[in-house]
Design an enzyme around this catalytic site. Sequence first.
Site, PDB file in Angstrom:
ATOM      1  CG  HIS A  32      -1.908  -1.228   1.251  1.00  0.00           C
ATOM      2  ND1 HIS A  32      -3.049  -1.159   0.632  1.00  0.00           N
ATOM      3  CD2 HIS A  32      -1.555  -2.643   1.826  1.00  0.00           C
ATOM      4  CE1 HIS A  32      -3.639  -2.245   0.977  1.00  0.00           C
ATOM      5  NE2 HIS A  32      -2.819  -3.098   1.727  1.00  0.00           N
ATOM      6  CB  SER A  47      18.476  17.875 -17.059  1.00  0.00           C
ATOM      7  OG  SER A  47      17.999  19.215 -16.937  1.00  0.00           O
ATOM      8  CE  LYS A  91      16.298  15.705 -12.980  1.00  0.00           C
ATOM      9  NZ  LYS A  91      15.536  14.703 -13.835  1.00  0.00           N
ATOM     10  CD  GLU A 150      12.011   8.856 -18.425  1.00  0.00           C
ATOM     11  OE1 GLU A 150      12.401   9.217 -19.445  1.00  0.00           O
ATOM     12  OE2 GLU A 150      12.268   9.381 -17.439  1.00  0.00           O
TER      13      GLU A 150
END
Length: 468
Positions: free
Chosen positions: A189, A319, A325, A332
């Site tokens: 959960h 980025s 980054k 993705e």
Amino acid sequence: MMKNQQRNVRIETDSIGPVEVNADVWWGAQTERSRRNFTTGEKMPLVIIKALLQVKKTAAQANAELDELAENKALAIIAAIERLNELSDEQLRVHFPLVVYQTGSGTQTNMNVNEVITYLANNKNPLLAISPNDDVNKGQSSNDVFPTAMNIAALQAINKVEEACKYMIQVLEEKKEKYWHTVKVGRTHLQDATPITFGQELSGYQSMVKHDLQFIEEKKPHLRELAIGATAVGTGLNAHPELAELITTKLNTIYQENFTANTNKFYSLAAHSQLNAMHGSLKTLAEDLMKIANDLRFLASGPRAGYGELTIPANEPGSSIMPGKVNPTQTEALTMAVTRVVGNDVTIGFAASQGNFEMNVYKPVLIAAFLESADLLAGTISSFTEKFLQGLKANKDYMKGQLDQSLMLVTALTPHIGYEESAKIAKKAERKGTTLKEAALASGKVSSQEYEAWVDPLAMTKSKQTDG
């Protein structure tokens, strides 16, 4: 066939009449009409063209053996197909220009193949006067040839998906073994739960993919059922009774498969349940991959302000504005592919439901969507495995730090002091901001020695009792 040298065209004819065709291309009148009439969308996948070529080759061989086609014509047809088989995809595409969104039976693509073979055969042996309909399409109909090519192409595509999945399973096995005893906080959960090892977590992912492979494998025999021999409506009109079996035997030699022509031909033309069902298994695989990719990218979130349990490979700058980054780009790409597969499943399911009387007339879009899904999954799974899973690392110290702060370790106390007393200890630790051990000792219900004996995170995972 008449050439007009001034305009660099030739005149081809079909049952409708004459039509001008560019002199440099190999197709005929029916292909040209389709090329002009249907101009929108992607081209017919070349894997379908290649499968059709093999069907035409085996049909020519079989018809010659059955004395249905003159041997010199059969040899000319086969020679033309062999020449086409030697072309690169780029070269092949020049002569197979038709789009997916054409006639729903694939007739125009079947005739495109027939006409190109005819052009090459007659160009080399003009006296043979080979006909695209009477000779190259002998004993066949687009209605049985095209779905036969659909199943062949689908099976080839599925084999590539299976290879990619096996690679993923192998890498997950390596990671599972490496991290079998690396304890971390389990979560249910989205909340802290009892301990688990990272290896155990990975074993769940591995089992998902193994099950998905099993679901796919169970459906493959249905793709091996070929429509060939059905001709127009399933009765086999104008085909020699032995033609379908002979073609199938020859296709098995070419593809090293176990295709069968012993099928209900009326089903083969009117329904594509086997492709629909198989794509359902691809969708199931895709949805499991979504879960796996999401879990891993969230566990790798950070590195300072997220879950931070995993370090991912730095494949490219993440980025254009934030230096240093690193983004989980492989996850993705994979999850975007999943969305496409799920969308394709809707297309395929609806298309498969649209058989009218003796034939489904959504064949081209059905197989195009299927092949896109299989191609996307095979490619993104392989890339994800190589460029993400292979370089994935567990941040063991961080995992241990999180585990030491976990309140759900209190679950190990319940067999000794009961659920209610254990809950009081956990709530007090949360309220006071202390460790679980401090709260347990302060309760007077547990001694330091008992706590150390009872609260053993690795033992709680039972990982030593199971084979990693």
